[in-house]
Write an enzyme that holds these catalytic residues in place. Sequence first.
Site, PDB file in Angstrom:
ATOM      1  N   ARG A 122       0.826  -1.219   0.000  1.00 16.01           N
ATOM      2  CA  ARG A 122       0.000   0.000   0.000  1.00 16.01           C
ATOM      3  C   ARG A 122       0.860   1.270   0.000  1.00 16.01           C
ATOM      4  O   ARG A 122       1.879   1.336   0.669  1.00 16.01           O
ATOM      5  CB  ARG A 122      -0.966  -0.030   1.183  1.00 16.01           C
ATOM      6  N   ASP A 314     -15.533   2.511   1.053  1.00 14.65           N
ATOM      7  CA  ASP A 314     -15.382   1.122   1.521  1.00 14.65           C
ATOM      8  C   ASP A 314     -16.588   0.244   1.157  1.00 14.65           C
ATOM      9  O   ASP A 314     -16.540  -0.976   1.308  1.00 14.65           O
ATOM     10  CB  ASP A 314     -15.175   1.096   3.044  1.00 14.65           C
TER      11      ASP A 314
END
Length: 427
Positions: A122, A314
Amino acid sequence: MSKTISYAKPALSGSVKVPGDKSISHRAVMFGALAQGTTTIEGFLMGDDCLSTISCFRSLGIDIRIEGEQVTVSSGGRKAWKEPEAVLDTGNSGTTTRLMLGLLAGTGFHSVMAGDESIARRPMKRIVEPLRLMGADIRGRANGHFTPLAVQGTQLKAIDYTMPVASAQVKSAVLLAGLSAEGTTTIHEPVASRDHTEIMLKHFGADISRHEDVISLTGGQELSAAHVQVPGDISSAAFLMGAVLVAEGSDVELQNVGINPTRTGILDVFESMGADIRLAKRNSPGELSADVHIRSAALTATEIGGALIPRLIDEIPLIALVATQAVGTTIIRDAEELRVKETDRIQAVVTELKKLGADIEATEDGMVIHGPTELRGAACMSYGDHRLGMMAAVASLITEGPVTIDDPGCISISYPSFFDHLDKLVQ
Ligand code: S3P
């Protein structure tokens, strides 16, 4: 270990209390560790990500006790934090890694953070860059782009920073670094992201202000210990809402769900698709919450993009699944951030929903879904991503044949009681 799920196309009914909000739980531990005194947190999410935050702060010498869903953080304030003896393990948690980087940059000691394989992929430069502008000394792979990250704490100076990406994690890391910096840190946020950090800073007594898209925080402030009531996580509730929408004849109540407006894009989208959602607001201090009553309804396609994206980032895997049952073409754009989440969620969602029979294509920054389509059972991969695992489990409510999920354990990152709750509503 995999899990095979087979439901006989049930209707869901009943009421459940979804677990605490992940973003707010992380912050409550961090702010409790910053404040001098004893902070009590009720409704804490006992998910793996938030437990990673607790374990990192224990390694900094903070006394943290867990009793049921209550967490007590006793701290002598930031000055009492100790140099950790080992690498801080942030597990799968981007929020732990990124927010802690902002905190560790301004300490007087050395620390190293590393997490799992997903964390190692990430991007961290988005945090490292503004922190370096504040004077932070951070080293990492690819010039600080990836973990492990080594931080030599130092006295920081405030910055005036314009956010290049709409990210609450970047905003929060800079604000938390700004707390110990010399001068007033100013952040320009062209597109609003979740504001739990700003709300909780105020709750812990900090002086922080917002005028339109500019947030200002003066450095050198001490926080006061507080009591935090964590509402249920709307991002977890969303999976049960999605289950209700796809399973015909369902009628469910979800108790005490956080409805901070920076997080409720999912309610707007489901309503625009035809969902019947009613909110009974609760009298809660700080973060807003409500009991959410939702019933299944005929669904129509929708288009999602722009400033709505950070308000539901999300929930997009779930929206894609729900869109397979809606009449028309659903288009999701401006969501390139999905490519750098726990996994590349554009690629993963499209691959897994195709296996289940969906008519879906990936685009650079989103996806296009044509509905409605009948779904069939398949062996689905979660990629170790909790939201992909829950998407496949919700799909199993309406598939012809069972769905197998390769690594259902990853769901405990954000929703350890997910299968218990789904089973309870199905019966
Ligand atoms: C989070 C912010 C969001 C979200 C993540 C949690 C937070 O990430 O996707 O699950 O707690 O601040 P970004 O801020 O990177 O978009």
